[in-house]
Write a protein that holds these residues in place. Structure first.
Motif: not given
Length: 426
Positions: A151-175
């Motif tokens: 489960l942690c292996t899958g969580t790590l993969v998801w976390f990398v995607h989440h951080v990469a998309s989370g600092i996108n300016i459009e994502t921040v504006i939408d949030m």
């Protein structure tokens, strides 16, 4: 009481450690449960026997040690990535937006999963004993550790995607826009508010605390005023910074000064930071800060400012069928509480003043303001609101006429303004 609960929940959301701590506790309890199930010889019927760990004591210790060691290392890496993302967001989008990253459940849950798995492995590892120590190998517990590691292996993969998309300016504006939309749905009402026909004057009420006003228990104050036959006027609103000794309210009625101060002080929730619980302009200011930083000479990114302006226009369209909260509380047919509230003009001012002032030299930004206001005019039919939209469009056009040097851009601006003046609600 509802405002107090909402403010308390928002404070809990600002605490980064709560979800990780809860998952660590859950990992400890799961480890104890797995060991207890092994001692009671309780094996889940749905779990195939080939999946259950069947090795000995040495292999069990090695495996649990590997899981625990790797998880604490990955947890440290995850924390480092989170801090790096926060630093990047602070530099590009403003330090006040860090609150949204800290409150992000995804970041909290990922760190909690790794630390919870680490705690689980330690709890199970301490029960492994060799033959000399009265042999005991918690096969179910070790199997659970393997599953958690996967489960942690899958969580790590998801976390990398989440951080990469989370600092996108459009994502921040939408949030941030979603937070603003949520505040509008929560604070607005379907029926027109009671009009404030005049604020009475009274004796000043002071409190000795300082900080940002996060919320006001309006219902509690109104009930207190009705019970004591008094009329309260709250001079501050959520988002204001209160200074000790400066009046925050006025009261009319035969009530002891100490009792009034105690009631008012108990109804005001203060903190070191502003909050969105009752402050409709809080998320607006966050969006505007993104746009203003994008328009700074060092960044010069009008596309981000345009994206913010479009979200602000969408917010104004969401308000079209709604009414902003009124400033009067009625009890038994009598106005017992008057307070400051955000009206439509003030909301528009907080949306467009700073963007217009900082983006006056950008034809794209000024044109986008006028264009967006014109589109909102097509949906808004109330005369007083349309007057506010026209006022801001006129201010933008006047700024553009003074600063825009491109004749084509200035011509486009005038065309959009002419179309706005002729627009009719759909």
């Amino acid at each position: 009481m509802t405002s107090r609960i909402r403010d308390w929940l928002e404070r809990l959301g600002d605490a980064f450690w709560i979800r990780p701590a809860a998952l660590v506790l859950l990992g400890i309890l799961l480890g104890e449960a797995a060991v207890l199930a092994e001692q009671k010889e309780l094996s889940p019927s749905w779990l195939p026997e080939s999946w259950v760990y069947a090795g000995g004591e040495a292999g069990a210790r090695a495996m649990l040690g590997a899981v625990a060691g790797s998880m604490i290392g990955v947890a440290g890496t995850t924390f480092s990535i989170t801090v790096a993302a926060l630093s990047l967001a602070s530099g590009q989008m403003g330090p006040r937006l860090l609150r949204n990253f800290v409150r992000d459940p995804g970041n909290q849950l990922v760190l909690g999963v790794f630390l919870g798995t680490f705690a689980y492995a330690l709890v199970v590892l301490r029960t492994v004993r060799s033959v000399e120590e009265v042999a005991f190998v918690p096969h179910l517990g070790i199997t659970g550790a393997l599953m958690l590691a996967i489960l942690c292996t899958g969580t790590l993969v998801w976390f990398v995607h989440h951080v990469a998309s989370g600092i996108n300016i459009e994502t921040v504006i939408d949030m941030v826009h979603e937070e603003l939309s949520s505040a509008i749905r929560r604070l607005s009402q379907d029926e027109p508010p009671v009009l404030d026909e005049g604020v009475p004057r009274g004796e000043p009420v002071v409190i000795r605390r300082q900080g940002y006003l996060r919320s006001v228990d309006v219902d509690g104050l109104a009930d207190w005023a009705a019970e004591h036959g008094a009329t309260l006027v709250v001079l501050v609103r959520p988002g204001d910074y209160l200074l000790p000794g400066v009046p925050v309210a006025e009261v009319q009625g035969d009530v002891a000064a100490e009792e009034v101060e105690q009631a008012v002080d108990g109804a005001l929730s203060l903190g070191a930071r502003q909050a969105a619980a009752q402050d409709l302009e809080f998320a607006v200011r966050q969006l505007v800060e993104v746009a203003v930083r994008a328009l700074s000479p060092g960044t010069n990114d009008p596309f981000t400012a345009a994206a913010v302006i479009e979200r602000l226009g969408a917010t104004l369209c969401e308000i079209v069928p709604l009414h902003l909260p009124g400033g009067v509380a009625i009890r038994d047919g009598r106005a017992v509480l008057h307070r400051k509230v955000t009206d439509y003009d003030g909301l528009c001012d907080s949306m467009f003043h700073l963007i217009r002032q900082n983006g006056a030299a950008s034809a794209m930004v000024i044109i986008r303001i006028v264009e967006t206001l014109g589109r909102v005019m097509l949906a808004e039919g109330r005369p007083e609101r349309r007057a506010a939209l026209i006022r801001h469009a006129r201010l933008a056009v006047e700024a553009g006429r003074q600063t825009i040097k491109d004749p084509a851009g200035l011509r486009d601006l005038e065309n959009y303004y002419a179309a706005l003046q002729q627009s009719r609600p759909g």
